[in-house]
Scaffold this active site. Sequence first.
Site, short mmCIF file in Angstrom:
data_model
loop_
_atom_site.label_atom_id
_atom_site.label_comp_id
_atom_site.label_asym_id
_atom_site.label_seq_id
_atom_site.Cartn_x
_atom_site.Cartn_y
_atom_site.Cartn_z
N THR A 30 -12.70 15.23 -1.74
CA THR A 30 -11.25 15.43 -1.60
C THR A 30 -10.54 15.58 -2.94
OG1 THR A 30 -10.81 13.04 -1.62
CG2 THR A 30 -11.25 14.08 0.52
N CYS A 34 -8.63 6.34 -5.62
CA CYS A 34 -7.95 5.29 -4.87
C CYS A 34 -8.19 3.92 -5.49
CB CYS A 34 -8.48 5.24 -3.43
SG CYS A 34 -8.37 6.77 -2.51
N CYS A 38 -7.94 0.63 -0.66
CA CYS A 38 -7.28 1.72 0.08
C CYS A 38 -7.59 1.61 1.57
CB CYS A 38 -7.76 3.07 -0.45
SG CYS A 38 -6.91 4.48 0.32
N ARG A 63 -6.80 13.34 -8.43
CA ARG A 63 -5.37 13.03 -8.29
C ARG A 63 -5.21 11.73 -7.50
NH1 ARG A 63 -6.40 17.17 -4.59
NH2 ARG A 63 -5.76 16.75 -2.44
N CYS A 65 -4.17 8.94 -4.86
CA CYS A 65 -4.00 8.84 -3.41
C CYS A 65 -2.54 8.53 -3.08
CB CYS A 65 -4.90 7.73 -2.88
SG CYS A 65 -4.69 7.36 -1.12
N CYS A 68 -2.46 4.63 -1.05
CA CYS A 68 -2.65 3.34 -1.74
C CYS A 68 -2.02 3.30 -3.13
CB CYS A 68 -4.14 3.00 -1.83
SG CYS A 68 -5.10 4.04 -2.96
N ASP A 406 -1.60 -32.82 -25.95
CA ASP A 406 -0.37 -32.44 -25.26
C ASP A 406 0.08 -33.59 -24.35
OD1 ASP A 406 1.50 -31.38 -23.39
OD2 ASP A 406 0.76 -29.37 -23.79
#
Length: 440
Positions: A30, A34, A38, A63, A65, A68, A406
Amino acid sequence: MHKDTQSCLRAVRAKDARFDGWFYAAVITTGIYCRPSCPVTPPKSANLRFFPSAAAAQQAGFRACRRCRPDASPGSPQWNERADLVARAMRLIADGVVDRGGVPGLASKLGYSVRQIQRQLLAELGAGPLAIARAQRAQTARLLIETTPVPLGDVAFAAGFASVRTFNDTVREIFAQTPSELRLRARSRQQSAAPGTLTLRLPFRQPLDADDLFARLKAEMLPGVEEWRDGAYRRTLGLPHGHGIVALRPLPEHIECRLTLADLRDLSTAITRCRRLLDLDADPVAVDEALRADPVLTPLVDKDPGRRVPRTVSAEEFAVRAIVGSGVVGYGTPISDPAGGLTHVFPDLASLDLPIARALAEVDLGVGSDWFQAREQLSALGIDVVTVETIAKRALGDPDAFSAADPAIRCGVRKLGITDLATHSTTWRPWRAYAGQYLS
C-alpha cells in the site's frame, strides 16, 4: 528495536500501543506506514518493513496512515533515557535547533562534526538530521492546517518550510493529500477555541498517574508564572521567537493542550517542551516492571502505577528556582493573560543581575547537554549534591538521577526498613529518579 523482526511482528499483531514511537511498520503493497497499534488488520509479514523513525519511513517513500496518524505517536523513550550523542541530537532536533540553525548549529551545540552526527543518526535511525527535522516540520504543518484558520501560505513558513512549494510537496508526499484537502477533511472535527488558541492532544503511553504528576506541579507553582485554573495547569513559556501560554488538562486518553503563541513558528518547540515537562515520552511499563523487581517497592508501584517525573519547560529556569527561589519572577517579561492570572514569563539568565545567574550561564543546561559534565560544573559552583541531583532529574532529564541524602526520599524510606539507602538504591538503576517518585 526495528531490527528485531519477530518482536515487531508480535507488537503489530497485538496492536500494542506501548511500542508506538519505538518503531514504525510500513506496508509494501500500500505504500503506507503505521504505528504498531494501528487498528487496521495487519498484512502478511512478508509485506511488512520496519523502520526506527517516521523520517526513515518517509525517506523510503512511504506515506503516513490516515487512521493511526503515526507522525503523532508519542516520542521514543530512548531520547529521554540516554545521554549519548544520538539521544542528545534527537532532543535538540525536537527542540527546533535544526530549524533555527541548520545542521551546523546542531553540530556546534553537540561539539561534534556535521559528518559524525550524520553518520551516527543514519546508522541508528535510518535518516539524517535534515530528514528528521523535515518529518517534524510536516507534523507541525498538519497541526496548523487542521486546528487553525491560518492561511496556508502562512502555515508553510510557521512550520519552518523555506517555500510554499516545498511545503505543498512535502505535505502531499507524506500525507497523500494537499494542504487544502487536509484542511477540508479536518473542518468537521474542529473544536471551538478562543481566537489565537490552538487546542491539541498530547498522547502518552499508559498507565499515567496524572493525579500525582499534576499535584506535584501545583505544589511548586510560582504566582504570575504558573496557576491552576478550571482543572488545568497553566503557565507562561519563554520561546525562541516570543512567549506563549499553555493550559494542560489531564484526560483519560491524552493531555489536552491549549496553546496561545505570540509567534506560530514556536509551535513545535512549545509542544516538545510541554511533553518534556510532563514526561509524556516515558515507557511506564518498562520502568514499573524494573522497580517491581525490588519487593520493597512492589506494593508502592502496584498501588499507583505510571508515575512520571515532573520535569521543566526550561532547564535554566528550574536551576534558578532550585538555587535562588521564586523572588526573581518580577524580572521577567510582563505579559497579558485575558483568560487567567498569569503576569510574567520567567526571566532568562541574561536579565538577572545575580552572581549565580552569571555562573549558571556558563553551564550547559540545554536539552542536548552532557548530563555528567553539567553535574561537575554545578558542583564546581559550590551547589550541594541534593540540589545538583534534583537539577539533573528535573531539568536535565536524567532518569537515574538520585541522592540518598534527599530529605523527601529519606522520609519515605523510613517505614520500609531500608537501612543503607545508598547501597539499596543501586538495584533501582537505571530508574532511580522514578523510584524517588514512589518514595517522596
